[in-house]
Design a protein around this motif. Structure first.
Motif, mmCIF file in Angstrom:
data_model
loop_
_atom_site.group_PDB
_atom_site.id
_atom_site.type_symbol
_atom_site.label_atom_id
_atom_site.label_comp_id
_atom_site.label_asym_id
_atom_site.label_seq_id
_atom_site.Cartn_x
_atom_site.Cartn_y
_atom_site.Cartn_z
ATOM 1 N N ALA A 1 -112.400 20.791 -79.134
ATOM 2 C CA ALA A 1 -111.599 21.694 -79.961
ATOM 3 C C ALA A 1 -110.230 21.124 -80.280
ATOM 4 C CB ALA A 1 -111.436 23.043 -79.249
ATOM 5 N N GLY A 2 -109.887 19.994 -79.674
ATOM 6 C CA GLY A 2 -108.595 19.362 -79.932
ATOM 7 C C GLY A 2 -107.429 20.124 -79.340
ATOM 8 N N MET A 3 -107.618 20.653 -78.131
ATOM 9 C CA MET A 3 -106.535 21.389 -77.477
ATOM 10 C C MET A 3 -106.524 21.110 -75.987
ATOM 11 S SD MET A 3 -108.030 25.318 -77.345
ATOM 12 C CE MET A 3 -107.962 25.498 -79.123
ATOM 13 N N ALA A 4 -105.443 21.503 -75.344
ATOM 14 C CA ALA A 4 -105.329 21.325 -73.902
ATOM 15 C C ALA A 4 -106.230 22.328 -73.184
ATOM 16 C CB ALA A 4 -103.886 21.521 -73.461
ATOM 17 N N VAL A 5 -106.677 21.955 -71.982
ATOM 18 C CA VAL A 5 -107.534 22.844 -71.200
ATOM 19 C C VAL A 5 -106.820 24.160 -70.924
ATOM 20 C CG1 VAL A 5 -108.753 23.139 -69.019
ATOM 21 C CG2 VAL A 5 -108.717 20.905 -70.115
ATOM 22 N N GLY A 6 -105.504 24.093 -70.676
ATOM 23 C CA GLY A 6 -104.747 25.312 -70.405
ATOM 24 C C GLY A 6 -104.766 26.277 -71.575
#
Length: 233
Positions: A52-57
């Protein structure tokens, strides 16, 4: 001034909701892609976040656990199918009989699509070991079938409700069976195309009231259905 502040606040809330919808949509699209490509064994929040192109947080802010993520994915699939069913059965200029045949042919064709087959086989396997996912899958089928029943009953108020319910459930059974038989083994003694040709006979046998006064010749209906199936994603 107060009115201006209210508008600013409303705009901020609207933007936040839009950002949330976009983020959730991207996460769920990525979740299905990971499930299809890697299977549940490799289905991790980190892998989905990367896709998704985002941080896990950021991902866990929306979906704290894989279970919640999968439940949301199942709910998204239900909405997608419900919208498709409604498009076939309420937004068409064709007769209810032709619309129904087009819908069934699309459902049976979609069932053997590679992404559909992989998605549902993974979910079925998971449902055997996770009671929450099992309930979500059961609810998916119940709600999907009841939605089609309601649409068909609305289109043909005088049709027998039990016949409609039987027809819809049988259609669902053939669809899921088709995913098993043809999803990964396309070459069978009976070609999938021959199964599709049973649609009008099936409707006539179980709920003939749905095909009364079609207003379209059999040849015309067949052409419309074939073109709709060809265009189905």
């Amino acid at each position: 001034p107060a009115l201006g502040q209210d508008r600013v606040h409303e705009n901020q809330v609207s933007r936040q909701r839009s950002i949330r919808r976009q983020a959730v949509g991207r996460i769920l699209e990525s979740a299905r892609a990971v499930l299809v490509t890697h299977g549940y064994a490799a289905f991790t929040s980190r892998r989905v976040a990367e896709a998704a192109g985002m941080a896990v947080g950021n991902l866990t802010y929306y979906f704290p656990s894989k279970r919640e993520l999968l439940r949301a994915l199942i709910a998204r699939l239900l909405r997608s199918y419900a919208q498709r069913f409604e498009t076939f059965l309420t937004d068409s200029k064709h007769s209810p009989a032709v619309d129904l045949e087009m819908l069934v042919r699309w459902v049976w064709t979609d069932a053997i699509d590679v992404d559909t087959t992989r998605t549902f086989r993974e979910l079925w396997a998971l449902a055997l070991h996770d009671v929450v996912i099992r309930r979500a899958i059961d609810d998916f089928y119940d709600e999907a079938m009841s939605g089609v029943v309601r649409l068909l009953k609305h289109a043909r108020p005088h049709a027998d409700l039990q016949s409609i319910q039987l027809l819809v459930q049988l259609i669902a059974m053939v669809s899921e069976g088709g995913s098993v038989l043809y999803g990964t083994g396309r070459e069978r003694a009976v070609p999938h195309a021959s199964i599709l040709e049973l649609v009008p006979r099936l409707v006539d046998l179980i709920a003939p009231e749905l095909r009364i006064a079609t207003g379209t010749s059999d040849n015309g209906a067949r052409q419309l259905v074939a073109s709709s199936t060809d265009r189905a994603p």
